[in-house]
Design a protein around this motif. Structure first.
Motif, PDB file in Angstrom:
ATOM      1  N   ASN A  45       0.866  -1.192   0.000  1.00  0.00           N
ATOM      2  CA  ASN A  45       0.000   0.000   0.000  1.00  0.00           C
ATOM      3  C   ASN A  45       0.889   1.223   0.000  1.00  0.00           C
ATOM      4  OD1 ASN A  45      -1.113   2.195   2.136  1.00  0.00           O
ATOM      5  ND2 ASN A  45      -2.764   1.457   0.805  1.00  0.00           N
ATOM      6  N   CYS A  46       0.471   2.228  -0.723  1.00  0.00           N
ATOM      7  CA  CYS A  46       1.330   3.405  -0.843  1.00  0.00           C
ATOM      8  C   CYS A  46       0.805   4.608  -0.070  1.00  0.00           C
ATOM      9  CB  CYS A  46       1.464   3.761  -2.316  1.00  0.00           C
ATOM     10  SG  CYS A  46       2.689   5.001  -2.613  1.00  0.00           S
ATOM     11  N   GLY A  80       5.224   0.878  -7.556  1.00  0.00           N
ATOM     12  CA  GLY A  80       5.934  -0.395  -7.565  1.00  0.00           C
ATOM     13  C   GLY A  80       5.816  -1.154  -6.258  1.00  0.00           C
ATOM     14  N   SER A  81       4.906  -0.767  -5.412  1.00  0.00           N
ATOM     15  CA  SER A  81       4.776  -1.409  -4.102  1.00  0.00           C
ATOM     16  C   SER A  81       4.505  -2.905  -4.230  1.00  0.00           C
ATOM     17  CB  SER A  81       3.638  -0.759  -3.298  1.00  0.00           C
ATOM     18  OG  SER A  81       3.911   0.610  -3.071  1.00  0.00           O
ATOM     19  N   GLY A 328      -1.270   0.502  -4.666  1.00  0.00           N
ATOM     20  CA  GLY A 328      -0.661  -0.587  -3.895  1.00  0.00           C
ATOM     21  C   GLY A 328      -1.071  -1.963  -4.367  1.00  0.00           C
ATOM     22  N   ALA A 329      -2.207  -2.059  -5.023  1.00  0.00           N
ATOM     23  CA  ALA A 329      -2.706  -3.361  -5.486  1.00  0.00           C
ATOM     24  C   ALA A 329      -2.133  -3.747  -6.847  1.00  0.00           C
ATOM     25  CB  ALA A 329      -4.228  -3.335  -5.558  1.00  0.00           C
ATOM     26  N   ALA A 359       5.593 -10.584 -15.187  1.00  0.00           N
ATOM     27  CA  ALA A 359       4.938  -9.360 -14.707  1.00  0.00           C
ATOM     28  C   ALA A 359       6.018  -8.334 -14.418  1.00  0.00           C
ATOM     29  CB  ALA A 359       4.115  -9.632 -13.455  1.00  0.00           C
ATOM     30  N   MET A 360       5.802  -7.113 -14.870  1.00  0.00           N
ATOM     31  CA  MET A 360       6.768  -6.039 -14.638  1.00  0.00           C
ATOM     32  C   MET A 360       6.047  -4.863 -13.988  1.00  0.00           C
ATOM     33  SD  MET A 360       8.894  -3.572 -14.880  1.00  0.00           S
ATOM     34  CE  MET A 360       7.839  -2.537 -15.859  1.00  0.00           C
ATOM     35  N   ASN A 361       6.407  -4.583 -12.759  1.00  0.00           N
ATOM     36  CA  ASN A 361       5.777  -3.536 -11.960  1.00  0.00           C
ATOM     37  C   ASN A 361       6.798  -2.409 -11.748  1.00  0.00           C
ATOM     38  OD1 ASN A 361       4.828  -3.218  -8.495  1.00  0.00           O
ATOM     39  ND2 ASN A 361       3.782  -2.339 -10.244  1.00  0.00           N
ATOM     40  N   MET A 362       6.360  -1.188 -12.005  1.00  0.00           N
ATOM     41  CA  MET A 362       7.297  -0.057 -12.009  1.00  0.00           C
ATOM     42  C   MET A 362       6.881   0.983 -10.984  1.00  0.00           C
ATOM     43  SD  MET A 362       8.370   2.034 -15.414  1.00  0.00           S
ATOM     44  CE  MET A 362       7.166   3.354 -15.359  1.00  0.00           C
TER      45      MET A 362
END
Lengths: 378, 72
Positions: A45-46, A80-81, A328-329, A359-362
């Protein structure tokens, strides 16, 4: 090696429920089955402080789920959390510090006006850069102009990403926007930051996704269809855009992808979920990850290579662009889409015969990136 | 517009740091570097709260570094 053995989802969108109920919506399908084995919870979560006036969200969530004594940590790495939390979950399991890590990605953003949300998200920028008034989408607008100028990409090729991702999102029952759009509708939507238009930028979403991460040795005691984390890489880049050598490459994405590919021994996944906060980012990331040659990602979009049934489908979930981007999700949901696809449980958007997916999360504008290569079979 | 110049290697940065990314020295001096030369921009119609409703966001070269600024 770690494995993902269960996933839970809330629908993304503008939801009337509060953050705790959204967390429970995705977590309960997992905890109802596996509560007793879970020995660590990571909450991705951000902005619970900024959006929901809450701190210590991890402990509030575990208490709401009556997992009072299970240790938990909240992980904030901006957009990117989720990837950072998955990286942490895998690390906990592989190090033996935990046996079964519950990962809950959650954000409730829609309670604030758009410009307030824009301000909150821009807080990740450096002090002087922030004072100039950029929004994160405006940086994507600038990237779009530079990319088109450098590689001769057509404006339509960029917008076509939104067309594709809305087709995919319409097949995803958990997507925020479940509506097919034509190229004309995308190109005629309101300009947000030129040249990018409304339907090319992720909406402001609420939502939650949960995953259960265990060691590969335990995986088959949970499910007949575990999905293995074959490689996971994380990399960072200078937070200050003015210090970056180029604005048309995202080195953190490239480096994170190289680590995930090297660890897994898989050079090219069968499909991928990328971080398309704006349409241009999907194209640039597809090049940074080596799926397409530099400057040719836009051609791949036009040729249909990235659609379901194409050479390398990208964002089968609808991506952030259509599925939504509850910050955050998001990274958790990206990995969860790969999990569903590899278990052949993605319904109408199923990729046929997929064995490996990425999967690439930034975070921020490439401030950091996590790439995970997942696959079936050890 | 000001930049931070490393007193040891002369590297310039727009955003302040404690350590020079070029030589890892910790001594900077803030200097006037003239007006930035714009090379790309985007017109925003949805802006962060607290700013004008619409403006042009510009990235330009400034001395040995880059600058971000807006033009209303």
């Amino acid at each position: 090696m770690a494995a993902i053995v269960s996933a839970g989802f809330s629908r993304f969108g503008k939801r009337k429920e509060g953050i705790m109920d959204l967390a429970a919506e995705s977590a309960l399908p997992v905890t109802r089955k596996y509560r007793n084995g879970i020995d660590f919870v990571l909450v991705s979560n951000c902005y619970s402080g900024e959006f929901n006036d809450m701190s210590g969200l991890n402990n509030l969530v575990t208490t709401y789920l009556s997992m009072d004594s299970v240790p938990s940590i909240r992980i904030d790495n901006t957009s990117g959390s989720g990837g950072a939390a998955l990286f942490s979950a895998v690390s906990l399991v592989e190090s033996g510090m935990a046996r079964a890590v519950m990962l809950i990605g959650i954000e409730k953003m829609s309670g604030k006006p758009t410009r307030e949300v824009t301000k909150i998200i821009s807080s990740l920028l450096g002090e002087k850069e922030k004072a100039a008034g950029p929004s994160l989408p405006s940086l994507a607008g600038i990237l779009t102009k530079l990319y088109m100028s450098e590689y001769g990409a057509t404006r339509e090729s960029i917008a076509q990403v939104a067309v594709k991702n809305h087709i995919n999102g319409a097949l995803n029952p958990n997507a925020h926007i479940q509506k097919v759009l034509t190229l004309e509708q995308v190109m005629q939507s309101a300009v947000i930051t030129d040249p990018l238009r409304q339907f090319e930028i992720s909406p402001i979403s609420d939502g939650s996704t949960s995953l259960l991460v265990v060691s590969d040795g335990d995986a088959e005691s949970y499910t007949e269809k575990p999905v293995y984390v074959k490689g996971i890489g994380m990399s960072s880049e200078c937070a200050h855009l003015t210090d970056r050598k180029t604005l048309t490459d995202i080195p953190s994405v490239r480096r994170a992808g190289e680590i995930a590919k090297r660890q897994s021994g898989v050079e090219r996944p069968d499909f991928a979920e990328l971080h398309d906060m704006a349409t241009i980012l999907e194209i640039v990331q597809s090049e940074s990850l080596g799926f397409f040659r530099r400057g040719e990602g836009w051609k791949a979009v036009l040729e249909g290579a990235t659609q379901i049934g194409g050479e390398l489908p990208i964002n089968t979930s609808g991506g952030l662009n259509s599925k939504g981007h509850p910050i955050g999700a998001t990274g958790v949901a990206q990995a969860a889409e790969v999990f569903l696809q590899l278990r052949n449980e993605a319904g109408q958007r199923q990729v046929k015969n997929a064995v490996n997916g990425m999967a690439m999360n930034m975070a921020g504008f490439g401030n950091s990136a996590t790439a995970v290569m997942m696959g079936i079979g050890k | 517009m000001n930049v931070y110049r490393c007193e040891t290697c002369g590297n310039e940065i727009f955003e302040r740091r404690a350590v020079c990314p070029g030589c890892l020295d910790e001594r900077f001096v803030e200097v006037e570097s003239g007006e930035p030369e714009p090379f790309v921009s985007s017109m925003l119609t949805v802006t962060p709260a607290g700013f004008e409703d619409s403006y042009e966001l510009i990235i330009g070269t400034l001395g040995k570094t880059k600058a971000i600024y807006r033009r209303v």
